[in-house]
Scaffold this motif. Structure first.
Motif, PDB file in Angstrom:
ATOM      1  N   ALA A  62       0.836  -1.207   0.000  1.00 37.17           N
ATOM      2  CA  ALA A  62       0.000   0.000   0.000  1.00 37.17           C
ATOM      3  C   ALA A  62       0.869   1.255   0.000  1.00 37.17           C
ATOM      4  O   ALA A  62       0.518   2.258  -0.629  1.00 37.17           O
ATOM      5  N   GLU A  63       2.018   1.191   0.674  1.00 33.25           N
ATOM      6  CA  GLU A  63       2.910   2.346   0.720  1.00 33.25           C
ATOM      7  C   GLU A  63       3.574   2.619  -0.624  1.00 33.25           C
ATOM      8  O   GLU A  63       3.750   3.768  -1.017  1.00 33.25           O
ATOM      9  N   PHE A  68       4.906   3.547  -7.300  1.00 33.57           N
ATOM     10  CA  PHE A  68       5.178   2.684  -8.446  1.00 33.57           C
ATOM     11  C   PHE A  68       4.318   3.090  -9.643  1.00 33.57           C
ATOM     12  O   PHE A  68       4.815   3.193 -10.770  1.00 33.57           O
ATOM     13  N   SER A  69       3.041   3.353  -9.400  1.00 35.25           N
ATOM     14  CA  SER A  69       2.139   3.770 -10.486  1.00 35.25           C
ATOM     15  C   SER A  69       2.572   5.111 -11.063  1.00 35.25           C
ATOM     16  O   SER A  69       2.597   5.292 -12.293  1.00 35.25           O
ATOM     17  N   ARG A  70       2.918   6.045 -10.198  1.00 31.84           N
ATOM     18  CA  ARG A  70       3.344   7.363 -10.657  1.00 31.84           C
ATOM     19  C   ARG A  70       4.624   7.253 -11.487  1.00 31.84           C
ATOM     20  O   ARG A  70       4.746   7.858 -12.563  1.00 31.84           O
ATOM     21  N   LEU A  74       5.365   8.110 -15.409  1.00 26.73           N
ATOM     22  CA  LEU A  74       6.460   9.004 -15.776  1.00 26.73           C
ATOM     23  C   LEU A  74       7.370   8.361 -16.813  1.00 26.73           C
ATOM     24  O   LEU A  74       7.751   8.999 -17.809  1.00 26.73           O
ATOM     25  N   LEU A  75       7.715   7.098 -16.605  1.00 29.87           N
ATOM     26  CA  LEU A  75       8.584   6.405 -17.561  1.00 29.87           C
ATOM     27  C   LEU A  75       7.920   6.263 -18.925  1.00 29.87           C
ATOM     28  O   LEU A  75       8.572   6.423 -19.965  1.00 29.87           O
ATOM     29  N   LYS A  76       6.625   5.975 -18.941  1.00 29.83           N
ATOM     30  CA  LYS A  76       5.919   5.880 -20.227  1.00 29.83           C
ATOM     31  C   LYS A  76       5.895   7.228 -20.934  1.00 29.83           C
ATOM     32  O   LYS A  76       6.071   7.304 -22.151  1.00 29.83           O
TER      33      LYS A  76
END
Length: 123
Positions: A62-63, A68-70, A74-76
């Protein structure tokens, strides 16, 4: 059934029960029972440890899941931007070669295919 038949059945079942009891050693039975209790205790301890680990893992996930999603987004976005930049550079180089054929050495005029790995295809 008559009372005598019921009594005969009861006596027969007691006899069979007594025969089964004589086949089993009570010490072996007690040792099996102790081993089962020991195994039960170990399994309960293992279950408690695994439950705690699952709760800890859920908390950790959860932390980091938002980060990770952000970072994935950003990488995409960076990949899209870099693809656009490389496309523009290739078109600029092609225009320069068309306008100024001597602008680049002979070995750089050959068509160089994009050899970057495609990270979206699982390997």
């Amino acid at each position: 059934m008559e009372e005598s038949e019921k009594e005969a059945i009861r006596e027969a079942s007691e006899e069979v029960s007594h025969e089964f009891k004589s086949l089993i050693n009570t010490q072996d039975l007690d040792s099996l029972k102790q081993l089962q209790l020991l195994i039960l205790g170990r399994l309960q301890d293992s279950n408690a440890v695994l439950s705690h680990f699952n709760e800890y893992s859920e908390h950790c996930y959860a932390e980091v899941s938002n980060d990770f999603s952000r970072n994935t987004r950003l990488l995409k976005s960076m990949k899209t931007d870099l693809d656009y930049i490389f496309q523009k550079l290739r078109s600029m180089k092609a225009k320069m070669l068309a306008t100024y054929p001597d602008a680049f050495p002979d070995d750089s005029k050959s068509e160089i295919l994009d050899q970057r790995p495609d990270l979206e295809i699982p390997s």
